[in-house]
Design a protein around this motif. Structure first.
Motif, PDB file in Angstrom:
ATOM      1  N   HIS A   1       0.834  -1.202   0.000  1.00 19.48           N
ATOM      2  CA  HIS A   1       0.000   0.000   0.000  1.00 19.48           C
ATOM      3  C   HIS A   1       0.871   1.255   0.000  1.00 19.48           C
ATOM      4  N   TYR A   2       1.864   1.238   0.889  1.00 18.02           N
ATOM      5  CA  TYR A   2       2.759   2.395   0.951  1.00 18.02           C
ATOM      6  C   TYR A   2       3.505   2.566  -0.373  1.00 18.02           C
ATOM      7  N   TYR A   3       3.829   1.432  -0.957  1.00 16.97           N
ATOM      8  CA  TYR A   3       4.539   1.498  -2.235  1.00 16.97           C
ATOM      9  C   TYR A   3       3.714   2.260  -3.265  1.00 16.97           C
ATOM     10  N   TYR A   4       2.419   1.922  -3.354  1.00 20.63           N
ATOM     11  CA  TYR A   4       1.583   2.599  -4.355  1.00 20.63           C
ATOM     12  C   TYR A   4       1.382   4.064  -3.998  1.00 20.63           C
ATOM     13  N   LEU A   5       1.189   4.321  -2.714  1.00 16.45           N
ATOM     14  CA  LEU A   5       1.013   5.712  -2.288  1.00 16.45           C
ATOM     15  C   LEU A   5       2.288   6.515  -2.603  1.00 16.45           C
ATOM     16  N   GLY A   6       3.438   5.898  -2.292  1.00 18.66           N
ATOM     17  CA  GLY A   6       4.712   6.570  -2.543  1.00 18.66           C
ATOM     18  C   GLY A   6       4.943   6.779  -4.030  1.00 18.66           C
ATOM     19  N   LEU A   7       4.495   5.804  -4.822  1.00 15.92           N
ATOM     20  CA  LEU A   7       4.655   5.933  -6.276  1.00 15.92           C
ATOM     21  C   LEU A   7       3.856   7.139  -6.776  1.00 15.92           C
ATOM     22  N   ALA A   8       2.599   7.231  -6.288  1.00  9.29           N
ATOM     23  CA  ALA A   8       1.764   8.362  -6.698  1.00  9.29           C
ATOM     24  C   ALA A   8       2.422   9.681  -6.274  1.00  9.29           C
ATOM     25  N   PHE A   9       2.948   9.700  -5.072  1.00 11.44           N
ATOM     26  CA  PHE A   9       3.595  10.900  -4.532  1.00 11.44           C
ATOM     27  C   PHE A   9       4.799  11.271  -5.409  1.00 11.44           C
ATOM     28  N   ALA A  10       5.660  10.287  -5.662  1.00 10.87           N
ATOM     29  CA  ALA A  10       6.877  10.564  -6.428  1.00 10.87           C
ATOM     30  C   ALA A  10       6.537  11.014  -7.853  1.00 10.87           C
ATOM     31  N   VAL A  11       5.520  10.375  -8.443  1.00  8.33           N
ATOM     32  CA  VAL A  11       5.148  10.755  -9.812  1.00  8.33           C
ATOM     33  C   VAL A  11       4.622  12.188  -9.832  1.00  8.33           C
ATOM     34  N   MET A  12       3.817  12.531  -8.838  1.00 10.33           N
ATOM     35  CA  MET A  12       3.288  13.901  -8.808  1.00 10.33           C
ATOM     36  C   MET A  12       4.410  14.930  -8.620  1.00 10.33           C
ATOM     37  N   VAL A  13       5.340  14.597  -7.740  1.00 13.61           N
ATOM     38  CA  VAL A  13       6.450  15.530  -7.518  1.00 13.61           C
ATOM     39  C   VAL A  13       7.301  15.650  -8.783  1.00 13.61           C
ATOM     40  N   ALA A  14       7.553  14.501  -9.442  1.00 13.35           N
ATOM     41  CA  ALA A  14       8.348  14.547 -10.675  1.00 13.35           C
ATOM     42  C   ALA A  14       7.649  15.413 -11.717  1.00 13.35           C
ATOM     43  N   PHE A  15       6.313  15.272 -11.795  1.00 14.23           N
ATOM     44  CA  PHE A  15       5.570  16.057 -12.770  1.00 14.23           C
ATOM     45  C   PHE A  15       5.640  17.547 -12.439  1.00 14.23           C
ATOM     46  N   LEU A  16       5.485  17.850 -11.153  1.00 14.72           N
ATOM     47  CA  LEU A  16       5.569  19.248 -10.719  1.00 14.72           C
ATOM     48  C   LEU A  16       6.936  19.854 -11.064  1.00 14.72           C
ATOM     49  N   VAL A  17       7.986  19.106 -10.732  1.00 16.85           N
ATOM     50  CA  VAL A  17       9.335  19.626 -10.998  1.00 16.85           C
ATOM     51  C   VAL A  17       9.548  19.752 -12.506  1.00 16.85           C
ATOM     52  N   TYR A  18       9.014  18.784 -13.258  1.00 16.19           N
ATOM     53  CA  TYR A  18       9.128  18.851 -14.714  1.00 16.19           C
ATOM     54  C   TYR A  18       8.474  20.127 -15.257  1.00 16.19           C
ATOM     55  N   ARG A  19       7.249  20.390 -14.785  1.00 13.69           N
ATOM     56  CA  ARG A  19       6.553  21.587 -15.260  1.00 13.69           C
ATOM     57  C   ARG A  19       7.312  22.848 -14.881  1.00 13.69           C
ATOM     58  N   LEU A  20       7.848  22.822 -13.666  1.00 16.43           N
ATOM     59  CA  LEU A  20       8.554  23.992 -13.154  1.00 16.43           C
ATOM     60  C   LEU A  20       9.815  24.291 -13.969  1.00 16.43           C
ATOM     61  N   VAL A  21      10.625  23.254 -14.209  1.00 15.26           N
ATOM     62  CA  VAL A  21      11.899  23.536 -14.875  1.00 15.26           C
ATOM     63  C   VAL A  21      11.708  23.796 -16.363  1.00 15.26           C
ATOM     64  N   ASN A  22      10.544  23.430 -16.894  1.00 18.55           N
ATOM     65  CA  ASN A  22      10.302  23.728 -18.299  1.00 18.55           C
ATOM     66  C   ASN A  22       9.444  24.970 -18.492  1.00 18.55           C
ATOM     67  N   SER A  23       9.339  25.768 -17.446  1.00 20.53           N
ATOM     68  CA  SER A  23       8.544  26.990 -17.561  1.00 20.53           C
ATOM     69  C   SER A  23       9.496  28.182 -17.621  1.00 20.53           C
ATOM     70  N   ARG A  24       8.929  29.359 -17.648  1.00 24.68           N
ATOM     71  CA  ARG A  24       9.717  30.590 -17.543  1.00 24.68           C
ATOM     72  C   ARG A  24      10.588  30.581 -16.297  1.00 24.68           C
ATOM     73  N   ILE A  25      10.000  30.053 -15.216  1.00 23.16           N
ATOM     74  CA  ILE A  25      10.740  30.001 -13.961  1.00 23.16           C
ATOM     75  C   ILE A  25      11.988  29.145 -14.132  1.00 23.16           C
ATOM     76  N   GLY A  26      11.819  28.003 -14.823  1.00 23.51           N
ATOM     77  CA  GLY A  26      12.958  27.117 -15.052  1.00 23.51           C
ATOM     78  C   GLY A  26      14.041  27.811 -15.861  1.00 23.51           C
ATOM     79  N   ASN A  27      13.611  28.548 -16.891  1.00 25.16           N
ATOM     80  CA  ASN A  27      14.580  29.308 -17.687  1.00 25.16           C
ATOM     81  C   ASN A  27      15.349  30.288 -16.828  1.00 25.16           C
ATOM     82  N   ALA A  28      14.615  30.969 -15.963  1.00 24.03           N
ATOM     83  CA  ALA A  28      15.262  31.955 -15.094  1.00 24.03           C
ATOM     84  C   ALA A  28      16.267  31.265 -14.183  1.00 24.03           C
TER      85      ALA A  28
END
Ligand SMILES: Nc1ncnc2c1ncn2[C@@H]1O[C@H](COP(=O)(O)OP(=O)(O)O)[C@@H](O)[C@H]1O
Ligand SMILES: [Mg+2]
Lengths: 331, 235
Positions: free
Chosen positions: A163-190
């Motif tokens: 259960h924790y594995y799946y919860l952690g997977l969801a957490f890690a995927v969401m964080v990876a997506f957030l960081v991906y969006r961030l570094v590929n935005s204007r903010i990431g360029n800056a």
């Protein structure tokens, strides 16, 4: 076309990851995988600060610890649910990193590294000595598991490691997506512009301090959420988990994997969580092997494993493109 | 007057790099600051753009005092600079460098228009748009740095020694592009050690020596001035 291929590979890998608990049912392995997920979040959040903004922090475990303590104490003392405390933990760690960021991000290079390390030590002292609140070296025990998750239609209890594995997977995927969006935005360029040349970035109108503080706060906040997850997984926390040595461990992960890529920190986190366990078989030679391997990496692969592969591949592509002539455009 | 600088004094620690410098920049002209290495030319530019804080004096741009504003605000008011030494981001592509220059600009359409106008000044950048900036030649990097400074759509463009280290034929090209930029309505401050080049395209000129303005006037007159000819033109 290229993007579609990438999305396809990512989806296939995610589906494969969903089957991991079927393949490795032993608790021992599952524990390693859950810890890998937590470290993946920590490494991604640290990569945002060190890899993408170029600000070396040796105090990341402090934010991890602040999140863990805030979440644990709120649920132990006030009965708040994990689903609430993880947000409060993230916010609290983010707020502290904002304040620390404002104070220390004027510093550069070693000065910044040393100051953040001192901050890490200071937070450790607070965990150890503010006994009335943190219970000192005895730690906080009896942290409740996350309450069963009510999804539309059915309810999932968070009990087993799977259960924790799946919860952690969801957490890690969401964080990876957030960081991906961030570094590929204007903010990431800056952030990248600041990392490469801060004075130049300022001269073209980027408020360098603001962006550095932003990256530091988001990174700290995410580490705090990872701390909350850790606390409600292990169900016990104590100061020994959140030391400067742990901060360095996280730095090693991103150096190993490649800190200015997204996949690199994840790779480093998984590899360096799993590898030491396997090296146990080598007994006391373990730390020697580990140390030598790291030195080799830092000298021969400064971009990390993933970074080196990526630049090798990009280099070949660039070479074949210029052979093919000048008039090509991607995007 | 687009820019009025009065008694600008800037220190590095205890060292005084600019001493009560006053400069007027009329709208639509090219003003040049010439002077030997270490005279304070770069310090002047960075004090205007807010990268360095002046210790005293006033800077009025389009009627507004800007000496206390942070550099990002100054850029969004319409002052843009191309710092010394052809500095680009080598790991970013040409287009990424240019887009980063439009950081203060919002709206994708505007950024696209600016890109097109930069490409019309520098067609070579269009050809190399997807190349890493680090792989460009020196002259191309200089053009990229100027192009990036234009991306914010400045009213006032400040160039710090754009001709440094470039082959004469490239300098010629640069001169005609700077003229073109002026003709399109952008006011230019040109800082140069290459006094000959600078005096030929500027309308007014200031001569800086160890942080002080020692001479100023019409560029065409300074070009005839004996002292200038002797010290800066080597004639
Ligand atoms: N970062 C700095 N720290 C200390 N002194 C500096 C710094 N930058 C420039 N200076 C000094 O300020 C003076 C003016 O320098 P600068 O503005 O770079 O001159 P120029 O651009 O005309 O060559 C010089 O004496 C230089 O040594
Ligand atoms: Mg200079």
């Amino acid at each position: 076309m290229k993007v579609q291929a990438r999305i396809f590979i990512i989806l296939i890998s995610l589906v494969a990851l969903l089957f991991v608990p079927r393949l490795f049912s032993m608790d021992y392995y599952m524990h390693m995988f859950v810890m890998s997920e937590i470290y993946a979040v920590l490494a991604l959040s640290l990569a945002l600060i060190v890899g993408f903004s170029g600000q070396v922090s040796m105090g990341h475990a402090a934010f991890y610890g602040i999140g863990a303590y805030v979440s644990a104490l709120l649920s132990v003392n006030f009965g708040l649910s994990f689903w609430v405390t993880i947000w409060i933990a993230g916010f609290a760690a983010g707020l502290v990193s904002f304040m620390i960021g404002v104070l220390v991000l004027r510093l550069r290079g070693h000065f910044l590294a040393i100051t953040t390390a001192f901050f890490g030590i200071l937070v450790g002292l607070v965990f150890n000595n503010w006994i009335g609140v943190t219970n000192g070296p005895m730690g906080v025990a009896g942290i409740p598991r996350p309450a069963p998750l009510n999804l539309p239609g059915f309810t999932v209890a968070i009990q087993t490691r799977a259960h924790y594995y799946y919860l952690g997977l969801a957490f890690a995927v969401m964080v990876a997506f957030l960081v991906y969006r961030l570094v590929n935005s204007r903010i990431g360029n800056a952030l990248i512009a600041i990392r490469e040349n801060e004075e130049l970035a300022r001269s073209i109108g980027i408020n360098a301090m603001a962006y550095k503080v932003l990256a530091f706060s988001i990174g700290g906040g995410l580490a705090g959420m990872a701390g909350s997850f850790y606390a409600h997984y292990i169900l016990f926390i104590s100061p020994v988990t959140f030391t400067v040595a742990e901060s360095i461990n996280m730095l090693v992960m991103i150096i190993f994997g490649g800190m200015s890529t997204l996949f690199g920190p994840i790779l480093g986190a998984v590899f360096l969580t799993v590898l030491p366990e396997f090296l146990r078989m080598a007994g006391s030679l373990r730390l020697v092997i580990y140390g030598v391997a790291l030195v080799v990496f830092i000298i021969w692969m400064p971009l990390g494993v993933w970074g080196s592969l990526k630049s090798f591949w990009l280099g070949r592509r660039q070479a074949s493109l210029s052979e093919a002539g000048e008039s090509q455009e991607h995007s | 007057m687009l820019l009025e600088v009065r008694n600008l004094t800037t220190h590095y620690g205890r060292v005084k790099a600019l001493d009560r410098v006053s400069v007027d920049v009329p709208e639509g002209t090219i003003v040049t600051l010439i002077g030997a290495n270490g005279a304070g030319k770069s310090t002047f530019m960075m004090s205007i753009s807010g990268v360095i804080r002046p210790s005293s004096g006033t800077i009025v741009f389009a009627g507004q005092g800007i000496e206390h504003l942070p550099s990002d605000r100054i850029v969004s008011l319409g002052i843009s600079q191309c710092p010394e030494g052809r500095r680009v981001w080598p790991q970013m592509t040409v287009v990424e460098n240019l887009e980063t220059g439009a950081f203060s600009v919002s709206g994708k359409g505007v950024v696209q228009d600016r890109l097109e106008s930069v490409f019309s000044y520098f067609p070579i950048l269009k050809e190399r748009r997807q190349q890493l900036a680090g792989s460009l030649s020196g002259g191309e990097q200089q053009m990229l740095a100027i192009g990036r400074a234009l991306m914010s759509g400045p009213k006032l463009l400040m160039l710090d020694e754009p001709s440094l280290g470039l082959a004469p034929i490239i300098v010629e090209k640069l001169v005609s592009i700077i003229r073109e930029i002026k003709e399109h309505g952008t006011t230019v401050i040109l800082v140069e050690q290459n006094a000959f080049m600078a005096l030929q395209i500027a309308d007014t000129a200031y001569v800086l020596e160890t942080g002080r303005v020692v001479m100023s006037g019409k560029a065409s007159e300074l070009l005839q001035n004996d002292l200038v000819r002797k010290s800066y033109l080597g004639i």
